[in-house]
Structure formats: structure tokens, C-alpha cells
Design a protein around this motif. Structure first.
Motif, PDB file in Angstrom:
ATOM      1  N   ASN A  18     -54.047  52.358   1.183  1.00  0.00           N
ATOM      2  CA  ASN A  18     -53.131  53.227   0.171  1.00  0.00           C
ATOM      3  C   ASN A  18     -51.632  53.539  -0.322  1.00  0.00           C
ATOM      4  O   ASN A  18     -51.642  52.206  -0.139  1.00  0.00           O
ATOM      5  CB  ASN A  18     -53.064  55.255   1.453  1.00  0.00           C
ATOM      6  N   ALA A  19     -50.966  54.085  -0.114  1.00  0.00           N
ATOM      7  CA  ALA A  19     -49.454  53.825  -1.022  1.00  0.00           C
ATOM      8  C   ALA A  19     -48.602  53.162   0.087  1.00  0.00           C
ATOM      9  O   ALA A  19     -47.423  52.807  -0.596  1.00  0.00           O
ATOM     10  CB  ALA A  19     -48.783  54.594  -1.922  1.00  0.00           C
ATOM     11  N   SER A  20     -48.538  53.638   1.594  1.00  0.00           N
ATOM     12  CA  SER A  20     -47.422  53.257   2.523  1.00  0.00           C
ATOM     13  C   SER A  20     -47.892  51.154   2.465  1.00  0.00           C
ATOM     14  O   SER A  20     -48.669  50.723   2.173  1.00  0.00           O
ATOM     15  CB  SER A  20     -48.273  54.006   3.826  1.00  0.00           C
ATOM     16  N   GLN A  21     -46.360  51.490   3.059  1.00  0.00           N
ATOM     17  CA  GLN A  21     -46.160  49.981   3.306  1.00  0.00           C
ATOM     18  C   GLN A  21     -47.254  49.438   4.541  1.00  0.00           C
ATOM     19  O   GLN A  21     -46.384  48.380   4.063  1.00  0.00           O
ATOM     20  CB  GLN A  21     -44.613  50.081   3.699  1.00  0.00           C
ATOM     21  N   GLN A  22     -46.896  50.008   5.772  1.00  0.00           N
ATOM     22  CA  GLN A  22     -47.880  49.622   6.891  1.00  0.00           C
ATOM     23  C   GLN A  22     -49.726  48.825   6.156  1.00  0.00           C
ATOM     24  O   GLN A  22     -50.060  47.968   6.717  1.00  0.00           O
ATOM     25  CB  GLN A  22     -48.556  50.436   7.233  1.00  0.00           C
ATOM     26  N   SER A  23     -50.800  49.885   5.358  1.00  0.00           N
ATOM     27  CA  SER A  23     -51.924  49.241   4.842  1.00  0.00           C
ATOM     28  C   SER A  23     -50.741  48.986   3.441  1.00  0.00           C
ATOM     29  O   SER A  23     -51.739  47.479   4.090  1.00  0.00           O
ATOM     30  CB  SER A  23     -51.503  50.973   4.259  1.00  0.00           C
ATOM     31  N   ILE A  24     -50.291  48.213   2.888  1.00  0.00           N
ATOM     32  CA  ILE A  24     -50.764  47.417   2.389  1.00  0.00           C
ATOM     33  C   ILE A  24     -50.023  46.264   3.210  1.00  0.00           C
ATOM     34  O   ILE A  24     -50.841  44.740   2.857  1.00  0.00           O
ATOM     35  CB  ILE A  24     -49.770  47.501   1.220  1.00  0.00           C
ATOM     36  N   ASN A  56     -56.959  55.965  -8.679  1.00  0.00           N
ATOM     37  CA  ASN A  56     -56.270  56.288  -7.581  1.00  0.00           C
ATOM     38  C   ASN A  56     -55.796  55.095  -6.689  1.00  0.00           C
ATOM     39  O   ASN A  56     -55.090  54.515  -6.285  1.00  0.00           O
ATOM     40  CB  ASN A  56     -55.999  57.245  -6.624  1.00  0.00           C
ATOM     41  N   SER A  57     -57.004  54.597  -6.467  1.00  0.00           N
ATOM     42  CA  SER A  57     -57.118  53.220  -5.660  1.00  0.00           C
ATOM     43  C   SER A  57     -57.328  51.631  -6.660  1.00  0.00           C
ATOM     44  O   SER A  57     -56.653  51.300  -6.288  1.00  0.00           O
ATOM     45  CB  SER A  57     -59.040  53.224  -5.371  1.00  0.00           C
ATOM     46  N   ARG A  58     -57.087  52.339  -7.876  1.00  0.00           N
ATOM     47  CA  ARG A  58     -56.954  50.572  -9.050  1.00  0.00           C
ATOM     48  C   ARG A  58     -55.319  50.594  -8.700  1.00  0.00           C
ATOM     49  O   ARG A  58     -55.094  49.755  -8.627  1.00  0.00           O
ATOM     50  CB  ARG A  58     -57.477  51.051 -10.048  1.00  0.00           C
ATOM     51  N   ILE A  59     -54.244  51.806  -9.293  1.00  0.00           N
ATOM     52  CA  ILE A  59     -52.783  51.522  -9.088  1.00  0.00           C
ATOM     53  C   ILE A  59     -52.221  51.162  -7.514  1.00  0.00           C
ATOM     54  O   ILE A  59     -51.509  49.942  -6.927  1.00  0.00           O
ATOM     55  CB  ILE A  59     -52.480  53.038  -9.628  1.00  0.00           C
ATOM     56  N   ASN A  60     -53.077  51.561  -6.397  1.00  0.00           N
ATOM     57  CA  ASN A  60     -53.023  51.320  -5.405  1.00  0.00           C
ATOM     58  C   ASN A  60     -53.460  49.336  -5.319  1.00  0.00           C
ATOM     59  O   ASN A  60     -51.851  49.324  -4.710  1.00  0.00           O
ATOM     60  CB  ASN A  60     -53.934  51.740  -3.965  1.00  0.00           C
ATOM     61  N   ILE A  61     -54.534  48.775  -5.476  1.00  0.00           N
ATOM     62  CA  ILE A  61     -54.421  47.735  -5.255  1.00  0.00           C
ATOM     63  C   ILE A  61     -53.601  46.518  -6.751  1.00  0.00           C
ATOM     64  O   ILE A  61     -53.267  46.158  -5.679  1.00  0.00           O
ATOM     65  CB  ILE A  61     -55.919  46.989  -6.189  1.00  0.00           C
ATOM     66  N   LEU A  62     -52.558  47.322  -7.776  1.00  0.00           N
ATOM     67  CA  LEU A  62     -51.721  46.681  -8.253  1.00  0.00           C
ATOM     68  C   LEU A  62     -51.091  46.678  -7.622  1.00  0.00           C
ATOM     69  O   LEU A  62     -50.505  45.567  -7.179  1.00  0.00           O
ATOM     70  CB  LEU A  62     -51.888  47.640  -9.571  1.00  0.00           C
ATOM     71  N   TYR A  63     -50.436  47.566  -7.038  1.00  0.00           N
ATOM     72  CA  TYR A  63     -49.273  47.812  -6.200  1.00  0.00           C
ATOM     73  C   TYR A  63     -49.352  46.462  -4.853  1.00  0.00           C
ATOM     74  O   TYR A  63     -48.400  45.426  -4.010  1.00  0.00           O
ATOM     75  CB  TYR A  63     -49.061  48.989  -5.558  1.00  0.00           C
ATOM     76  N   PHE A  64     -50.465  46.455  -4.400  1.00  0.00           N
ATOM     77  CA  PHE A  64     -50.783  45.267  -3.444  1.00  0.00           C
ATOM     78  C   PHE A  64     -50.950  44.014  -3.570  1.00  0.00           C
ATOM     79  O   PHE A  64     -50.041  43.660  -3.307  1.00  0.00           O
ATOM     80  CB  PHE A  64     -52.148  45.595  -2.775  1.00  0.00           C
ATOM     81  N   LEU A  65     -51.536  43.971  -4.712  1.00  0.00           N
ATOM     82  CA  LEU A  65     -51.274  42.541  -5.482  1.00  0.00           C
ATOM     83  C   LEU A  65     -49.846  42.065  -5.581  1.00  0.00           C
ATOM     84  O   LEU A  65     -49.023  41.439  -5.759  1.00  0.00           O
ATOM     85  CB  LEU A  65     -52.021  42.587  -6.604  1.00  0.00           C
TER      86      LEU A  65
END
Length: 271
Positions: A18-24, A56-65
Motif C-alpha cells: 500500500n502507500a504507507s512508507q512502512q509497507s514500501i 491502484n495496486s499498479r501505482i503502488n508498485i511504481l512508488y515502490f520502484l
């Protein structure tokens, strides 16, 4: 852990991302830890999830990248500092992102109304990578230009009658979740907007950085050896406008504030 188990655990982490920094941070740590034995397999999992997951999950992956690339560069910097030549010459996932960036962006922002929610956020990340020199600017330019070409083709198609594909809007819970996650992501982007890349040099991390006036001159061709102060100067120089009459008036006003005329004397003619 065998490679199959590593892959299954990583896919499970990606699907709970998800978008939280802890998850990333949790997924980034896992990816970096298992890069030596399973880097290519984990990258295949990332690409697959950008194809299968929800918008929504795709944009989460981009921020993870985004966080993953930054972590990989930090690992490389640390390896340079301690003299580990093997890790210092390896960009890890950054090279994989550069190689498949077009495919990733195409999956995150699919053509049509389905990809519209991710368009602005994707452009923000690409511009951040350009300013920080994370990815080769030529690769980024080609990807960003694809958005412009897509918009031009949409305008041409709008002039002619076409059969539109059915598009199912997101349910309300997903919309509200997306709003909260966007708020978290934009807050983090504002915090990191002025952060410049860390220099890849052999100076110890504990040593105080030298003054800018004593730093060596570098060129863009130096790549990883380019200093952060040079990158920041280049970014400002590219956005600087030519000298004009407004600048003359601003200088005159500043001079009047700093050096006011004594009472009873005429202003000095500076022409």
C-alpha cells in the motif's frame, strides 16, 4: 530459502503493498536482500504484477520502484565508501528499471480512461527521476514523449466515430482508499522534492562534506562521479530565463532598499 519460496513470499508482499512508507520499506528490504540469488526472478514478479493488479495496486508498485531505486543507489554509495568494488559497480534494480521502463509505464498507465487516475502521479515520479539523475534522461524523454503522442492520437480519434471499450468505474470503497493513499504519496513527494542525489565517491560517510567552493569541477559525462552541487546547479540553470527589463527593475529596487539616498541629495545616475 529456495528460489520458489522467495518468489512466493515476494508476490504475497507485492499484493499487500500500500502507500504507507512502512509497507514500501518492507518490500524494498526483501527485494534488496534477495537480489544476488533471485534478482531476475523477483523483477519478473514485479512486471507481472503491473500487468495483473488493479489500477491502484499498479501505482503502488511504481512508488515502490521509486524507493527501490533510491535504496539501490544508497547501497552502491556505501559499497564505494568501504571499497567493495563488486557492489560498487552494480546498480542492481536500477538497470532493470531502465531496461523495462517503457513496459512498466505502459502497464501502470494503460491507454484510455482506465489509466487516467495514474497519469499525473506517474509523470511526477518520472520527473523526480530526471531531476535526481536516477534513470538516463534519454530513456525518460522517450517515455514521457509517449504520453504526448498518446494524447495527440486520442485527439485524432475523437474526430472520427469510434467504438469505445466498456470501462467499469472503481467502486466507492476503492475510490476512498485511493484518495487516502494519494494524500500519503503526495506528502512524501513534497518532503523529498528538494533532496538531491548522494555523491558516489570514496569519502567516508562520517566525514563532513567540504565547502562547495572547494569541491572539484565535474561534467555530466562523469556519471556517478558527478557531484550533487553540480546537479542542483544544472537543474536551476535549465529553468533560468534570459535577462530582461523586469530584472533591471528588480535590481534597481534592491539597490534602493540596500543603499537609500541620503536626505536632501539627488539619486545617482547609474546609466
Amino acid at each position: 530459502m529456495d528460489p520458489f519460496e522467495v518468489r512466493m513470499q515476494f508476490v504475497a508482499l507485492l499484493r499487500r503493498l500500500n502507500a504507507s512508507q512502512q509497507s514500501i520499506t518492507k518490500v524494498v528490504s526483501f527485494a534488496v536482500k534477495f537480489f544476488p540469488p533471485c534478482g531476475e526472478d523477483l523483477w519478473d514478479c514485479i512486471v507481472e504484477e503491473t500487468q495483473k493488479g488493479s489500477i491502484n495496486s499498479r501505482i503502488n508498485i511504481l512508488y515502490f520502484l521509486d524507493s527501490l531505486c533510491e535504496t539501490c543507489l544508497l547501497v552502491k554509495t556505501h559499497a564505494n565508501a568501504i571499497g567493495n568494488s563488486q557492489k560498487a559497480s552494480n546498480n542492481m534494480y536500477v538497470d532493470l528499471v531502465s531496461r523495462d521502463l517503457g513496459k512498466i509505464v505502459e502497464n501502470v498507465v494503460p491507454p484510455g480512461p482506465e489509466g487516467s487516475p495514474n497519469l499525473v502521479s506517474t509523470k511526477q515520479i518520472l520527473e523526480t527521476w530526471r531531476s535526481k539523475r536516477v534513470i538516463d534522461p534519454q530513456i525518460l524523454d522517450s517515455v514521457i514523449s509517449s504520453f504526448n503522442n498518446r494524447n495527440e492520437s486520442d485527439e485524432i480519434e475523437n474526430d472520427a466515430p469510434i467504438v469505445r471499450k466498456s470501462f467499469t468505474p472503481l467502486p466507492k470503497p476503492e475510490v476512498f482508499k485511493r484518495i487516502e493513499e494519494d494524500r500519503e504519496r503526495h506528502k512524501r513527494l513534497r518532503e523529498r522534492r528538494w533532496v538531491q542525489p548522494i555523491t558516489h565517491n570514496t569519502v567516508s560517510q562520517m566525514q563532513a562534506p567540504p565547502l562547495a567552493s572547494f569541491m572539484p569541477l565535474t561534467e555530466k559525462e562523469d556519471g556517478d562521479r558527478e557531484l550533487s552541487i553540480d546537479i542542483e546547479f544544472d537543474n536551476e540553470w535549465e529553468t533560468l530565463s534570459d535577462w530582461n527589463e523586469d530584472d533591471d527593475e528588480a535590481c534597481t529596487e534592491e539597490n534602493a532598499l540596500c543603499f537609500p539616498d541620503p536626505p536632501g541629495e539627488m539619486a545617482m545616475d547609474l546609466d
